[in-house]
Every structure is written in structure tokens, then in C-alpha cells.
Design an enzyme around this catalytic site. Sequence first.
Site, PDB file in Angstrom:
ATOM      1  N   HIS A  41       0.831  -1.209   0.000  1.00  0.00           N
ATOM      2  CA  HIS A  41       0.000   0.000   0.000  1.00  0.00           C
ATOM      3  C   HIS A  41       0.862   1.254   0.000  1.00  0.00           C
ATOM      4  O   HIS A  41       0.998   1.940   1.022  1.00  0.00           O
ATOM      5  CB  HIS A  41      -0.934  -0.010   1.212  1.00  0.00           C
ATOM      6  CG  HIS A  41      -2.090  -0.945   1.048  1.00  0.00           C
ATOM      7  ND1 HIS A  41      -2.747  -1.520   2.104  1.00  0.00           N
ATOM      8  CD2 HIS A  41      -2.720  -1.403  -0.061  1.00  0.00           C
ATOM      9  CE1 HIS A  41      -3.731  -2.283   1.660  1.00  0.00           C
ATOM     10  NE2 HIS A  41      -3.715  -2.232   0.349  1.00  0.00           N
ATOM     11  N   HIS A  74      -0.323  -8.625   1.220  1.00  0.00           N
ATOM     12  CA  HIS A  74      -1.425  -8.711   2.198  1.00  0.00           C
ATOM     13  C   HIS A  74      -2.137 -10.055   2.195  1.00  0.00           C
ATOM     14  O   HIS A  74      -2.963 -10.309   3.061  1.00  0.00           O
ATOM     15  CB  HIS A  74      -2.456  -7.610   1.917  1.00  0.00           C
ATOM     16  CG  HIS A  74      -1.835  -6.257   1.885  1.00  0.00           C
ATOM     17  ND1 HIS A  74      -1.579  -5.575   0.725  1.00  0.00           N
ATOM     18  CD2 HIS A  74      -1.374  -5.473   2.886  1.00  0.00           C
ATOM     19  CE1 HIS A  74      -1.002  -4.421   1.010  1.00  0.00           C
ATOM     20  NE2 HIS A  74      -0.863  -4.333   2.306  1.00  0.00           N
ATOM     21  N   CYS A  96       3.162 -11.952   2.687  1.00  0.00           N
ATOM     22  CA  CYS A  96       4.137 -11.924   3.780  1.00  0.00           C
ATOM     23  C   CYS A  96       3.934 -13.158   4.667  1.00  0.00           C
ATOM     24  O   CYS A  96       2.797 -13.465   5.051  1.00  0.00           O
ATOM     25  CB  CYS A  96       3.950 -10.652   4.612  1.00  0.00           C
ATOM     26  SG  CYS A  96       5.020 -10.629   6.061  1.00  0.00           S
ATOM     27  N   HIS A 124     -10.020  -4.072   4.855  1.00  0.00           N
ATOM     28  CA  HIS A 124      -8.589  -4.070   4.546  1.00  0.00           C
ATOM     29  C   HIS A 124      -8.247  -5.383   3.836  1.00  0.00           C
ATOM     30  O   HIS A 124      -8.762  -6.447   4.195  1.00  0.00           O
ATOM     31  CB  HIS A 124      -7.780  -3.927   5.844  1.00  0.00           C
ATOM     32  CG  HIS A 124      -6.301  -3.766   5.590  1.00  0.00           C
ATOM     33  ND1 HIS A 124      -5.485  -4.837   5.340  1.00  0.00           N
ATOM     34  CD2 HIS A 124      -5.524  -2.667   5.510  1.00  0.00           C
ATOM     35  CE1 HIS A 124      -4.243  -4.395   5.134  1.00  0.00           C
ATOM     36  NE2 HIS A 124      -4.251  -3.078   5.228  1.00  0.00           N
ATOM     37  N   GLU A 126      -5.828  -7.417   3.915  1.00  0.00           N
ATOM     38  CA  GLU A 126      -5.373  -8.530   4.759  1.00  0.00           C
ATOM     39  C   GLU A 126      -6.543  -9.191   5.489  1.00  0.00           C
ATOM     40  O   GLU A 126      -6.635 -10.417   5.563  1.00  0.00           O
ATOM     41  CB  GLU A 126      -4.341  -8.020   5.777  1.00  0.00           C
ATOM     42  CG  GLU A 126      -3.821  -9.143   6.667  1.00  0.00           C
ATOM     43  CD  GLU A 126      -2.958  -8.634   7.818  1.00  0.00           C
ATOM     44  OE1 GLU A 126      -2.160  -7.698   7.614  1.00  0.00           O
ATOM     45  OE2 GLU A 126      -3.096  -9.191   8.925  1.00  0.00           O
ATOM     46  N   CYS A 194       2.826  -7.564  13.746  1.00  0.00           N
ATOM     47  CA  CYS A 194       4.154  -8.014  13.322  1.00  0.00           C
ATOM     48  C   CYS A 194       5.260  -7.158  13.935  1.00  0.00           C
ATOM     49  O   CYS A 194       5.020  -6.056  14.418  1.00  0.00           O
ATOM     50  CB  CYS A 194       4.239  -8.002  11.800  1.00  0.00           C
ATOM     51  SG  CYS A 194       4.439  -6.362  11.126  1.00  0.00           S
ATOM     52  N   SER A 222      -2.315   2.909   3.807  1.00  0.00           N
ATOM     53  CA  SER A 222      -1.362   2.034   4.506  1.00  0.00           C
ATOM     54  C   SER A 222      -1.719   2.003   5.982  1.00  0.00           C
ATOM     55  O   SER A 222      -1.573   3.009   6.691  1.00  0.00           O
ATOM     56  CB  SER A 222       0.064   2.570   4.309  1.00  0.00           C
ATOM     57  OG  SER A 222       0.908   2.053   5.302  1.00  0.00           O
ATOM     58  N   ASN A 224      -0.366   0.547   8.644  1.00  0.00           N
ATOM     59  CA  ASN A 224       0.649   0.802   9.678  1.00  0.00           C
ATOM     60  C   ASN A 224       1.154   2.248   9.644  1.00  0.00           C
ATOM     61  O   ASN A 224       1.527   2.798  10.670  1.00  0.00           O
ATOM     62  CB  ASN A 224       1.769  -0.241   9.617  1.00  0.00           C
ATOM     63  CG  ASN A 224       2.712   0.003   8.482  1.00  0.00           C
ATOM     64  OD1 ASN A 224       3.647   0.784   8.609  1.00  0.00           O
ATOM     65  ND2 ASN A 224       2.461  -0.632   7.344  1.00  0.00           N
TER      66      ASN A 224
END
Length: 312
Positions: A41, A74, A96, A124, A126, A194, A222, A224
Site C-alpha cells: 500500500h 497482504h 508476507c 482491509h 489482509e 508483526c 497504509s 501501519n
Amino acid sequence: MKVILANPRGFCAGVNMAIDSLERALQIFGTPLYVYHEIVHNRHVVERFKKRGVVFVDHIDEIPSDSVVLYSAHGVAPAIREASVKRNLNAIDATCPLVTKVHLEAIRFAKEGYTILLIGHEGHDEVVGTIGEAPGSIRIVQDEHEAETLDLPTNAKLAFLTQTTLSVDDAEVIIKALRKRFPHIVGPKKDDICYATQNRQEAVKELVPDVDIVLVLGSRNSSNSLRLAELATSCGKSAYLIDSASEIDPAWFSGKHTVLVTAGASAPEDVVQDCIEYLRNQFDAIVETRTIREEDVSFNLPKELRSLTVLS
Ligand code: SF4
């Protein structure tokens, strides 16, 4: 002006692996090359690959049969893999491994008959992928209020999982609320957030008392990166999430002397350096890097790419 440059910042091991995978796939297969969703992202990363002929799609049926497709960092739901097989696509999975770990936990809990409470943000990429692993068994919990008002009996067989890029503090509050309401709930020891998300948040938390204002390099979608800006704001400092130095308004720095610069896990380092250059040129900034934690995590390329060599 003094600039404190946070370390760690920017690319994490999962983003590095996903971008390296796409680079290698370009070398091996050339274009057209398709990516399901944004590879990571970040606007810069996506635009740069688009210019080189990579096509980003939101639906597998946009991809011509027999093409090559990469799944983004994701992760994807099994239904997406099945759709790719039906179109005879050559799929490369750049998910990931830390996201895959959450998928595997979801599969295991669902098999064991648990209802899974997935702490995360609805919609999202993920979260959509994780839910797809066990759609009948997973419910999303987005905040403390939702945790407190779930229409489930206290003795329900429950497990919780978390999105990898949440605010550590918010997740802790939600998990605490779940454990209070459902004392038998099981889950990972702490959460699934993570290492990269945790370290970047830890750096902001530790450095923010020493600054007047915070710049976070990263895109609005994004997760994070957004959390870093929110964290700085919650610590009482003005914080701006920007894609590049061109979005900076010089008025932000009026009466401010010390700036913290950091970057989300999908923001490229050259964008950070452009921002530093801007602050040097405009405000005569001196720059100090502060390292809160060293990172040495790296992930292998997807198995589909490891055995292939570049033809020149
Ligand atoms: S932010 Fe974390 S989970 Fe997401 S790609 Fe990076 S290492 Fe993996």
C-alpha cells in the site's frame, strides 16, 4: 530546525520480499504481468511498477487466461486462488509469511470448532484474505465497544486473532475487553501484530516527547502508516501523514523547532530522503538519526520464483 530521523522506519521484510518478487517476475516473465491488489500500500511503489507495464487488478476475471499473476504482501482468500486456477493463471504468492501465519491460525481454530474474533479493520485487504480462510467462523471486532457488545454467550467457544498492522495499544485494549467478557477465549500469547509494526510504533513512542511535530511518510491506505500518525497525535503532537515532500505546508512548522520523521513499512527510503532534503533546503535543518531497535529480518522469495532463473 532539528530533524530526528527514526530508526527503524520504512520497508519491512515482507514489503522487501514482495517488491523483490515483482522485480524478479518482471525479469523472468516480462509484461504483461498482473498483480492482484496493490503489491504494497504505497502510491510511489505502485506508480513506478505501473510505468514499467505491471497491471494492478481488483478482480481475477480482469486477467486474461494463461497470464502470470502475483498475489500482494497482504495475502488472498482461497477463493482467489481457485479463481486463478480456473483461468489457468501462473500464480506467484508474495504474501508476507507473517500474514500467512495468521491465515494458518484461522484455519486451525476453525477446524477445532472455534468462533474466531478477528481484531482488525473491515475491508482491509489482509482482513478480507484472512476471513476468506474460514468465512463461516470469523467475525470482525474493530474496537473496544464492539468487543463489549458482541451478541455471544460468555461460555462460547472463542478464539481471537489480530490483523498484523494494528495499533499495539488499541489491540491491547480490545483483547483485554474480550478476555474480560469471555474468560475462556484463546488466542496467540499477546497478538499477531508483526515485528515491523511494533518497532515503528515503539520508535515513535520513544522519540515523540523530544519533538514538536511529526511527519510520517506513507500512503493514506497504509494501515501501519496511519497508525504511526495516530500514535503521534495521541501523544499530543501535530502529526502529518504525507506521500511525499511536495505535500508539506511550510506553515506547519511555524513556532516548531524539532521534527520527527518516520515512515510506514511500505514507504520507500528515497521518499524519506527527499523529505529530509526539503527540510534542509527550506529550514536549514540539521539531522540526527536515532536508532531504537536494530532489525535483521528477511524472507525468502516465494517458492514459485526460487527455482526459476532469469533468461537474458
Ligand atoms: S508490515 Fe508486517 S505483516 Fe505487513 S508485510 Fe511488513 S512484516 Fe509483513
